[in-house]
Enzyme design. Sequence first.
Site, PDB file in Angstrom:
ATOM      1  NE  ARG A  71      -2.810   1.441   3.475  1.00  0.00           N
ATOM      2  CZ  ARG A  71      -3.729   1.510   4.358  1.00  0.00           C
ATOM      3  NH1 ARG A  71      -5.009   1.357   3.865  1.00  0.00           N
ATOM      4  NH2 ARG A  71      -3.506   1.739   5.356  1.00  0.00           N
ATOM      5  CG  LEU A  99      -7.430   6.632  -0.668  1.00  0.00           C
ATOM      6  CD1 LEU A  99      -7.759   7.724  -1.056  1.00  0.00           C
ATOM      7  CD2 LEU A  99      -5.942   6.267  -1.256  1.00  0.00           C
ATOM      8  CG  HIS A 115     -21.270   5.206   0.568  1.00  0.00           C
ATOM      9  ND1 HIS A 115     -20.273   4.107   0.281  1.00  0.00           N
ATOM     10  CD2 HIS A 115     -22.190   4.635   1.101  1.00  0.00           C
ATOM     11  CE1 HIS A 115     -20.767   2.982   0.955  1.00  0.00           C
ATOM     12  NE2 HIS A 115     -22.009   3.489   1.479  1.00  0.00           N
ATOM     13  CB  ALA A 179     -30.147   9.484  -7.465  1.00  0.00           C
TER      14      ALA A 179
HETATM   15  C1  GRF Z   1     -21.065   3.896  -7.481  1.00  0.00           C
HETATM   16  O1  GRF Z   1     -22.168   3.287  -7.149  1.00  0.00           O
HETATM   17  C2  GRF Z   1     -20.649   4.769  -6.435  1.00  0.00           C
HETATM   18  O2  GRF Z   1     -21.454   5.250  -5.529  1.00  0.00           O
HETATM   19  C3  GRF Z   1     -19.588   3.698  -5.656  1.00  0.00           C
HETATM   20  O3  GRF Z   1     -19.233   2.936  -6.678  1.00  0.00           O
HETATM   21  C4  GRF Z   1     -20.036   2.976  -7.734  1.00  0.00           C
HETATM   22  C5  GRF Z   1     -18.982   3.375  -9.051  1.00  0.00           C
HETATM   23  O4  GRF Z   1     -19.692   3.323 -10.268  1.00  0.00           O
HETATM   24  N1  GRF Z   1     -18.705   4.412  -4.714  1.00  0.00           N
HETATM   25  P1  GRF Z   1     -19.082   4.013 -11.424  1.00  0.00           P
HETATM   26  O5  GRF Z   1     -17.682   3.364 -11.578  1.00  0.00           O
HETATM   27  O6  GRF Z   1     -19.126   5.524 -11.146  1.00  0.00           O
HETATM   28  O7  GRF Z   1     -19.844   3.732 -12.652  1.00  0.00           O
END
Ligand code: GRF
Length: 205
Positions: A71, A99, A115, A179
Amino acid sequence: MADGKRRARLAILISGRGSNMEALIKAAQTMQDYPAEPVLVISNREDAVGLDVAQALGVPTATIPSRGRSREAFEAELDSRLRASGPGVVALAGFMRILSAGFIAGWRGRIVNIHPSLLPKYPGLDTHARAIRAGDTVAGATVHLVTEEVDSGPVLAQAKVPVLPDDTTETLAARVLEAEHQLYPKALADFLQQRTAPGDTFRRS
Ligand code: GRF
């Protein structure tokens, strides 16, 4: 920019599909006065589809492999590659590495993440399955500042969607993702605009 406003240099970290990255880049490229300018997309996986998407949109890309090394080595390279492009803000968009506290300390207040849950509900993985299992009637997504604790930094914005009675994890994930694509560009723009209020000390491009 024509009106003389400065735009924050934006680096985006991805690991896969990159649809949120695409939403950020397209917002920056099409919305007048968008306060960020995508300057670099970095993936920790060389097979990330999002790399091709970024290149097609004209944004420089780099791959910094995380597999098969420590890492520390990965983060040292990530840090120096980022510093070389001087971003004012770093957006995580489906970036699947946690991270370290040391790395985050070096970028304090400048890393944001999206998220797929209404934090503080369901940090971590499998958020949609957990929401369905819990019988939730509302789900959504959160944009937050990244701090040392995973999925726990200050919330910048959230978007809600209904959970329908016949939802599967796939149908709910698709609704939340749609969304997310609205939420992330807006939340990033609001964050950048707020932090340039008088007294702001963040570096701008
Ligand atoms: C999304 O659902 C985001 O919220 C999460 O991982 C997924 C990534 O999708 N952190 P993408 O690579 O942006 O299509």
